[in-house]
Scaffold this motif. Structure first.
Motif, mmCIF file in Angstrom:
data_model
loop_
_atom_site.group_PDB
_atom_site.id
_atom_site.type_symbol
_atom_site.label_atom_id
_atom_site.label_comp_id
_atom_site.label_asym_id
_atom_site.label_seq_id
_atom_site.Cartn_x
_atom_site.Cartn_y
_atom_site.Cartn_z
ATOM 1 N N TYR A 133 1.057 -0.835 -0.429
ATOM 2 C CA TYR A 133 -0.447 0.248 0.005
ATOM 3 C C TYR A 133 0.950 1.386 0.015
ATOM 4 N N PHE B 150 -6.807 7.274 1.278
ATOM 5 C CA PHE B 150 -6.807 6.732 2.165
ATOM 6 C C PHE B 150 -8.459 6.260 2.079
ATOM 7 N N VAL B 151 -9.287 7.147 1.908
ATOM 8 C CA VAL B 151 -10.878 6.866 1.733
ATOM 9 C C VAL B 151 -10.856 5.588 0.978
ATOM 10 N N GLY C 112 -8.688 2.963 -0.079
ATOM 11 C CA GLY C 112 -8.506 2.569 0.791
ATOM 12 C C GLY C 112 -9.048 1.651 1.347
ATOM 13 N N THR C 113 -9.427 2.000 2.249
ATOM 14 C CA THR C 113 -10.309 1.750 3.114
ATOM 15 C C THR C 113 -12.154 1.269 3.167
ATOM 16 N N THR D 117 -10.940 -1.994 1.411
ATOM 17 C CA THR D 117 -10.942 -3.150 2.466
ATOM 18 C C THR D 117 -11.713 -3.597 2.804
ATOM 19 N N ILE D 118 -12.868 -2.517 2.780
ATOM 20 C CA ILE D 118 -13.828 -3.299 3.793
ATOM 21 C C ILE D 118 -14.669 -4.446 2.586
ATOM 22 N N THR E 24 -12.724 4.918 -6.512
ATOM 23 C CA THR E 24 -12.751 3.591 -6.215
ATOM 24 C C THR E 24 -14.057 2.768 -6.763
ATOM 25 N N ASN F 14 -5.514 3.337 -5.602
ATOM 26 C CA ASN F 14 -5.570 2.479 -4.598
ATOM 27 C C ASN F 14 -6.589 1.877 -4.312
ATOM 28 N N TYR G 246 -6.625 -1.874 6.703
ATOM 29 C CA TYR G 246 -7.272 -0.645 7.559
ATOM 30 C C TYR G 246 -6.021 0.283 8.113
ATOM 31 N N ASN H 204 -3.599 2.014 5.821
ATOM 32 C CA ASN H 204 -4.658 3.418 5.471
ATOM 33 C C ASN H 204 -4.290 4.460 6.068
ATOM 34 N N PHE H 205 -4.711 4.088 7.922
ATOM 35 C CA PHE H 205 -4.519 5.197 8.549
ATOM 36 C C PHE H 205 -2.856 6.521 8.728
#
Lengths: 171, 130, 545
Positions: free
Chosen positions: C69, C118-119, C121-122, C125-126, C257, C308, C363, C366-367
């Motif tokens: 990532y 970030f958005v 990626g998160t 990932t969800i 996304t 991402n 997760y 990503n943060f």
């Protein structure tokens, strides 16, 4: 294959090097097929043996090699890979390449007798020099420091064994 | 005849430039501004980007002195300046002087020292004001 | 929905101090290699494979995922601030991002890229957390013949979609497949193609090949045409995102996304296609169309998100089917193999703790990446000041180290050099490297499945096309091969000139009709740093005596 009137002959536009590479690929594919026949097959009737896949792959390589050779011969070219550190306008710098290869070969020969630390210092210094590092001060300091730190991190911190040849007793 | 100044976009370079302009005016000669980058890294802070170049051009235009700007890349900047100063038309070389303590000099070397020793013309080493 | 329970367990594992540390190291390394030219996440993971012998698998994979990532985030920073981006997927970000930076809005571009990443990626990932188990459920019904079909599709798409020339992609693939065949055949114990060299009985180590083709090949290639000028680094200006920037960005983030994730999951060669699509889409939908080409923030927000999301998507087939659809995924697969783990349904049932800890750490990663990249972008670009000689000397040193630690044998170093030379020629002739890696790693797996399938059918090859699933996949494979060829042939007959020069086959990717404008813009961006005015370069520029 150029239809619009070319001023340079199309022969000059063929990438002979790539053509050779394509032919080598095809050749290796054929060699693979030939060599496969020497793999001994056990007598089980049902299972597909160790020869099948090599035939497939060798055959594919031969076909692709031929296809590519034809394409290159007809003038097809692909963009060489670009990067921030590449200047595609330049011609190949054979001298630097030769120096790098030389440093590498020296490394291969010296790593066992001289041990990791010393030979890596020579390698690092040699490759940096080949690539254009000329300021003696920076060169010497970096050549001493970087391999040393790497060696320490990998052997002490990560616990990986790196035989050190002559320096084995010392470090 | 000309005054040669090595310029980088730092306060040392700016100080050197100001002094060089003053000298050129005094001697009624032209000014040659050299921005040399070793070119051995992907990014070099001494290499002028378009913003800095525009600022430099503006400053030079306002100076009233006849000037040219030269860019060099691919060689050690000191060697570049030494080479350029060998031109018989160059009567003075101006550089910015940056104070390095003994350890710094040991590790990084001193460009100014090399220029002072290797250039065969008078060299003016300028320190930026406080 | 016991998956949520698993995920929470995963968080419990991922949030331990050790694993947090590994995640942090991973994202740090990943961002660094993303910024630096000459190295990338694939190569870095390959270099670290030997190190993992001393690490527990969970920690190792958490670190690898962080590198994966992180590479994406680092890549966008460079593509915005540097005039000449390296990776294909970053070229699109550079189109608008670069212009924004030059116009003094670099901070906003970086912000939208980081936050969008970030958005995306998160969210992705969800999606991964829910989609992967579903795929696993379906995968249980797949037999070896279906896996063979899947792998054939993967091989062909990696060869055909990555890079501009199908035949070269296939050439690269066959090289990888051939190298993968060297060694002892697992099922019959026969030595194959070992050329009488005993060290080759174990095959050529994945690390040596990956590192040789990537690192050494790259170093040799760069050495042959080393650039002797610095590229222009645009200073970061501006205050960050304004309200209007946010308003213009959030929908592209979501759309990106939505585009990126599905494409990532398909064996369609990774992130390039969705980023281009996202750019085209944003341009079409934008209310500020005239800004495109001059610095439109949507053109950064959308593609970055797509990039991402696609990266997360790639993990779906990798984890649930064991199918890598990019070079980095292939190396991750090799990492699994090193630990004796087989991604796929077994992984989820036997090692579910590992998998869910891995997903949970995504997760967290990503943060961390958002925190690392948003404020610190200016520091990361300072990495670009490392002089190339030392950078590449370092790359070579680590490459040699990684290969040497496998067997402590100089023979591996010799192999490394040989593969490096091969990698050099790949780059010189424009052969993509990724298919070789995929072929190398996936080839043996494909062979195993093939033989299993044929063993079941007692040698009857029709089993390979007996299920609807495999027929579907083979049709898709054929389409992937045939459609671009047909497209190119019909287009060639339309324009009369046949140019043997650098081909424009980049535009033959199955995209929309915005190709013409895009190609010119892309060519502009892909041009190695065209510098500004008043250049007077001395004739002996190349020699640095």
């Amino acid at each position: 294959m150029s239809e619009s009137a070319p001023t340079t002959t199309w022969r000059q536009q063929i990438s002979w090097g790539e053509l050779a590479a394509a032919l080598v690929l095809g050749g290796v594919g054929v060699a693979m097929i030939v060599d496969t026949r020497s793999i001994r097959v056990l007598a089980t009737a049902n299972a597909v043996g160790p020869r099948f896949f090599p035939y497939v792959v060798g055959g594919a390589a031969a076909i692709v090699g031929l296809w590519l050779a034809v394409a290159v011969f007809r003038g097809d070219r692909a963009e060489p890979e670009a990067s921030e550190d590449i200047d595609l306008e330049q011609k190949t710098d054979w001298r630097t390449l030769a120096m790098l290869t030389g440093a590498f070969v020296a490394y291969i020969l010296l790593i066992t007798p001289l041990g990791y630390l010393l030979s890596t210092m020579l390698f690092f210094g040699g490759t940096a020099f080949a690539l254009g590092a000329r300021r003696p001060r920076s060169l010497i300091i970096t050549t001493l420091v970087v391999p040393f730190i790497t060696f320490m991190v990998f052997t002490r911190l990560l616990g990986i064994y790196l035989p050190n040849g002559v320096l084995q007793a010392v470090i | 005849m000309s005054v040669l100044v090595g310029y980088v976009p730092t306060r040392y370079g700016t100080a050197a430039l100001a002094a060089a302009v003053a000298e050129a005016r005094l001697r009624s000669t032209s000014l040659v501004v050299v921005n040399a980058s070793a070119g051995d890294a992907t990014a070099d802070p001494n290499h002028l980007n378009s913003e800095q170049l525009a600022a430099l051009t503006a400053k030079l235009a306002g100076s009233g002195v006849e000037h040219t700007v030269e860019f060099r890349s691919g060689r050690d900047p000191v060697d570049e300046i030494v080479a350029l100063s060998a031109d018989p038309g160059v009567e003075l070389v101006v550089i910015g002087l940056r104070h390095r303590n003994a350890v710094g000099k040991l590790i990084f070397g001193s460009n100014a020292q090399r220029i002072l020793l290797e250039v065969e013309r008078p060299v003016l080493a300028v320190k930026p004001g406080p | 929905m016991d998956n949520v329970g698993f995920l929470l367990d995963g968080f419990a594992t991922a949030l331990t101090p050790t694993n947090l540390m590994f995640a942090f190291i991973g994202v740090l390394l990943g961002t660094a290699v993303g910024v630096l030219p000459g190295i990338g996440p694939a190569m870095t993971v390959a270099l670290l494979l030997p190190v993992t012998f001393s690490l527990p698998p969970t920690s190792a994979f958490i670190m690898f995922a962080g590198i994966y990532y992180g590479g994406m985030y680092g890549g966008s920073t460079t593509s915005i601030l540097l005039n000449t981006p390296g990776e294909a997927a970053s070229i699109v970000t550079a189109l608008e991002g670069n212009r924004m930076a030059k116009a003094g809005r670099g901070a906003a571009a970086l912000a939208t890229a980081a936050i969008g990443s970030f958005v995306a990626g998160t969210i992705a990932t969800i999606a991964l957390s829910f989609v992967a188990p579903q795929v696993v459920k379906l995968a249980v019904a797949l037999g070896p013949a279906d896996y063979v079909a899947l792998m054939v599709l993967a091989f062909v798409t990696v060869a055909a979609v990555l890079g501009s020339s199908i035949v070269r992609g296939l050439a690269s693939l066959s090289v990888g497949l051939m190298i993968g065949l060297i060694g002892i055949d697992a099922q019959t114990g026969q030595a194959r193609f070992t050329l009488g060299i005993p060290q080759l009985l174990d095959g050529v180590d994945v690390v040596v090949v990956a590192v040789g083709l990537f690192a050494v090949g790259e170093a040799l290639w760069v050495a042959s045409r080393l650039r002797h000028t610095a590229a222009e680094l645009i200073p970061i200006r501006g205050k960050g995102m304004t309200r209007s920037d946010w308003q213009r960005s959030w929908k592209p983030w979501l759309r990106g996304t939505a585009l990126g994730f599905p494409f990532g999951t398909l064996p369609a060669g990774g992130a390039e296609v969705p980023t281009f699509l996202s750019y085209a889409l944003e341009r079409r939908l934008s209310k500020h169309k005239d800004e495109f080409g001059k610095g439109a923030i949507e053109g950064v927000a959308g593609p970055e998100a797509a990039n991402n999301a696609a990266a997360a998507g790639v993990l779906v087939p990798l984890l649930s089917l064991g199918l890598p659809t990019s070079a980095t995924a292939a190396i991750l697969l090799a990492a699994f193999q090193q630990y004796g783990l087989q991604p796929g349904p077994q992984l989820f049932s036997n090692n579910s703790a590992l998998v869910w800890a891995l997903i949970a750490s995504l997760y967290i990663g990503n943060f961390m990446l958002l925190a690392l990249n948003l404020p610190l972008a200016g520091i990361w670009v300072k990495l670009l000041r490392i002089p190339r000689p030392y950078l590449y000397a370092g790359i070579l040193m680590f490459a040699a180290l990684g290969s040497y630690t496998v067997n402590l044998s100089p023979v591996d170093l010799a192999l490394l050099l040989a593969l490096g030379v091969l990698g050099y020629f790949f780059r010189r002739y424009g052969w993509p490297v990724a298919p070789a890696i995929v072929g190398l790693i996936l080839g043996p797996v494909a062979e195993q499945q093939l033989r299993r399938a044929l063993a079941i059918s007692q040698g009857d090859t029709s089993i390979l096309v007996s299920s609807a699933f495999s027929i579907l996949l083979y049709t898709a494979t054929a389409l992937v091969l045939i459609v671009p060829l047909v497209y190119r042939l019909t287009h060639r007959s339309r324009d009369d000139e046949v140019r043997p020069a650098p081909d424009e086959q980049g535009s033959s990717s199955p995209l929309d009709d915005d190709n013409a404008t895009k190609t010119t813009e892309l060519n502009e961006m892909a041009e190695p740093g065209v510098q500004s005015t008043s250049r007077s370069v001395p004739p002996d520029r190349k020699d640095s005596e």
